[in-house]
Design a protein around this motif. Structure first.
Motif, PDB file in Angstrom:
ATOM      1  N   ARG A  24      -2.577   3.925  -2.891  1.00  0.00           N
ATOM      2  CA  ARG A  24      -3.256   3.632  -4.160  1.00  0.00           C
ATOM      3  C   ARG A  24      -4.406   4.610  -4.356  1.00  0.00           C
ATOM      4  O   ARG A  24      -5.249   4.780  -3.484  1.00  0.00           O
ATOM      5  CB  ARG A  24      -3.778   2.191  -4.128  1.00  0.00           C
ATOM      6  N   THR A  25      -4.454   5.271  -5.510  1.00  0.00           N
ATOM      7  CA  THR A  25      -5.509   6.235  -5.799  1.00  0.00           C
ATOM      8  C   THR A  25      -6.842   5.519  -5.985  1.00  0.00           C
ATOM      9  O   THR A  25      -6.943   4.592  -6.792  1.00  0.00           O
ATOM     10  CB  THR A  25      -5.181   7.036  -7.057  1.00  0.00           C
ATOM     11  N   PRO A  63     -10.019  14.445   2.152  1.00  0.00           N
ATOM     12  CA  PRO A  63      -9.512  14.110   0.808  1.00  0.00           C
ATOM     13  C   PRO A  63      -8.003  14.308   0.733  1.00  0.00           C
ATOM     14  O   PRO A  63      -7.440  15.139   1.454  1.00  0.00           O
ATOM     15  CB  PRO A  63     -10.252  15.096  -0.091  1.00  0.00           C
ATOM     16  N   SER A  64      -7.363  13.550  -0.125  1.00  0.00           N
ATOM     17  CA  SER A  64      -5.934  13.743  -0.348  1.00  0.00           C
ATOM     18  C   SER A  64      -5.679  15.036  -1.116  1.00  0.00           C
ATOM     19  O   SER A  64      -4.613  15.650  -0.993  1.00  0.00           O
ATOM     20  CB  SER A  64      -5.353  12.560  -1.128  1.00  0.00           C
ATOM     21  N   HIS A 209     -13.457   3.656 -12.793  1.00  0.00           N
ATOM     22  CA  HIS A 209     -12.217   3.583 -12.028  1.00  0.00           C
ATOM     23  C   HIS A 209     -12.108   4.700 -10.988  1.00  0.00           C
ATOM     24  O   HIS A 209     -11.022   4.955 -10.470  1.00  0.00           O
ATOM     25  CB  HIS A 209     -11.014   3.641 -12.976  1.00  0.00           C
ATOM     26  N   GLY A 210     -13.223   5.382 -10.690  1.00  0.00           N
ATOM     27  CA  GLY A 210     -13.185   6.453  -9.707  1.00  0.00           C
ATOM     28  C   GLY A 210     -12.557   7.730 -10.219  1.00  0.00           C
ATOM     29  O   GLY A 210     -12.238   8.626  -9.428  1.00  0.00           O
ATOM     30  N   ARG A 254     -11.021  -5.660  -5.966  1.00  0.00           N
ATOM     31  CA  ARG A 254      -9.703  -5.232  -5.547  1.00  0.00           C
ATOM     32  C   ARG A 254      -9.674  -3.792  -5.083  1.00  0.00           C
ATOM     33  O   ARG A 254      -8.737  -3.344  -4.440  1.00  0.00           O
ATOM     34  CB  ARG A 254      -8.689  -5.396  -6.694  1.00  0.00           C
ATOM     35  N   ARG A 255     -10.737  -3.060  -5.414  1.00  0.00           N
ATOM     36  CA  ARG A 255     -10.779  -1.642  -5.073  1.00  0.00           C
ATOM     37  C   ARG A 255     -11.444  -1.432  -3.730  1.00  0.00           C
ATOM     38  O   ARG A 255     -12.219  -2.251  -3.271  1.00  0.00           O
ATOM     39  CB  ARG A 255     -11.525  -0.848  -6.148  1.00  0.00           C
ATOM     40  N   THR A 256     -11.137  -0.318  -3.107  1.00  0.00           N
ATOM     41  CA  THR A 256     -11.755   0.031  -1.833  1.00  0.00           C
ATOM     42  C   THR A 256     -13.152   0.583  -2.097  1.00  0.00           C
ATOM     43  O   THR A 256     -13.296   1.518  -2.879  1.00  0.00           O
ATOM     44  CB  THR A 256     -10.915   1.099  -1.102  1.00  0.00           C
ATOM     45  N   PRO A 257     -14.217   0.075  -1.448  1.00  0.00           N
ATOM     46  CA  PRO A 257     -15.568   0.579  -1.695  1.00  0.00           C
ATOM     47  C   PRO A 257     -15.742   1.975  -1.126  1.00  0.00           C
ATOM     48  O   PRO A 257     -15.026   2.385  -0.243  1.00  0.00           O
ATOM     49  CB  PRO A 257     -16.449  -0.430  -0.973  1.00  0.00           C
TER      50      PRO A 257
END
Length: 257
Positions: A24-25, A63-64, A209-210, A254-257
């Motif tokens: 998940r991005t 980083p991806s 949303h990052g 729900r998002r990764t901090p």
């Protein structure tokens, strides 16, 4: 902010940085440049990836996609949890990175004690173990540990979130003075906009949303030389009138901090 008049290379540049967690991005297309000696506060809604971005910038997480260019010589890191070794004294904890660098014992001790002085950690507390120290003293030791290696850049990952208001202010002042004295740049992660404008030259806001950096605002004056009343008015204005700050207090668990 200390900047080279000959336009030295930036201390930190993130170009198109993205990251995914379990497919998940969580970060995408992040572009950020920090000038030499600049302290930038990174704010944004909870879960937007602020800490992940700091860890990528520091090289803790790969980083991806995208590229990180570090123009500084050496960095330190300070986390929300002091992360002190429980079996080591405060002095030994501060000296730990110097030990990893292979410095002689006497030099490690001298530099650890000097770093402790810079954060006003009482010499009598240096022989205590973390369990014997208050929360503020543990955080002072963590900051001293970061400063002991003589960094020209420091990452602060929400270091004062767990502290009460009065102690948080003292720790902010400590960082302001240390940055001014040692002339290091910093990326300071925080969810507290008042903390951001007190401590930084510029406030950088992440997309909700990052998806990159939504924008940034320069803070008038220099850290440590600003009037508290003016800062309160600035924050009130940001929150009431500036669309950039509309979502910084949102929460997405729900998002990764």
């Amino acid at each position: 902010m200390t900047q080279d008049p000959t336009h030295a290379a930036p201390s930190l540049t993130l170009s198109g940085v993205g990251h995914a967690y379990l497919g998940r991005t969580v970060l995408d297309a992040v572009e950020l440049t920090l000038a030499v000696g600049e302290v930038a506060a990174l704010v944004g809604p909870s879960g937007c990836g602020k800490s992940t971005l700091a860890h990528i910038a520091a090289g803790v997480v790969e980083p991806s996609r995208g590229r990180v260019a570090r123009g500084y010589r050496r960095h330190g890191m300070v986390f929300q949890d002091p992360r002190l070794l429980p079996w080591a004294t405060a002095r030994a904890n501060i000296a730990y990175p110097l030990r990893l660098h292979g410095l002689p014992r006497r030099e490690r001790r001298e530099r650890a004690e000097e770093a402790a002085r810079r954060v006003a950690l009482d010499p009598a507390d240096l022989d205590k173990f973390p369990i014997e120290l208050s929360g503020g003293m543990r955080q002072r030791a963590a900051i001293a540990r970061a400063l002991a290696i003589d960094p020209d850049f420091v990452y602060f990952d929400e270091p004062f979130t767990a502290l009460d208001v009065a102690l948080k202010r003292r720790m902010q002042d400590l960082v302001i003075e240390a940055a001014r004295a040692a002339r290091f740049g910093a990326l300071f992660i925080t969810h507290d906009l008042m903390e951001a404008v007190r401590i930084a030259h510029r406030v950088v806001v992440m997309d909700v949303h990052g998806r990159g950096i939504a924008g940034s605002r320069a803070v008038p004056g220099e850290p440590g030389g600003r009037d508290d009343g003016a800062l309160y008015r600035l924050v009130a204005g940001f929150l009431a009138d500036d669309p950039l700050f509309r979502h910084i207090h949102d929460v997405d668990e729900r998002r990764t901090p």
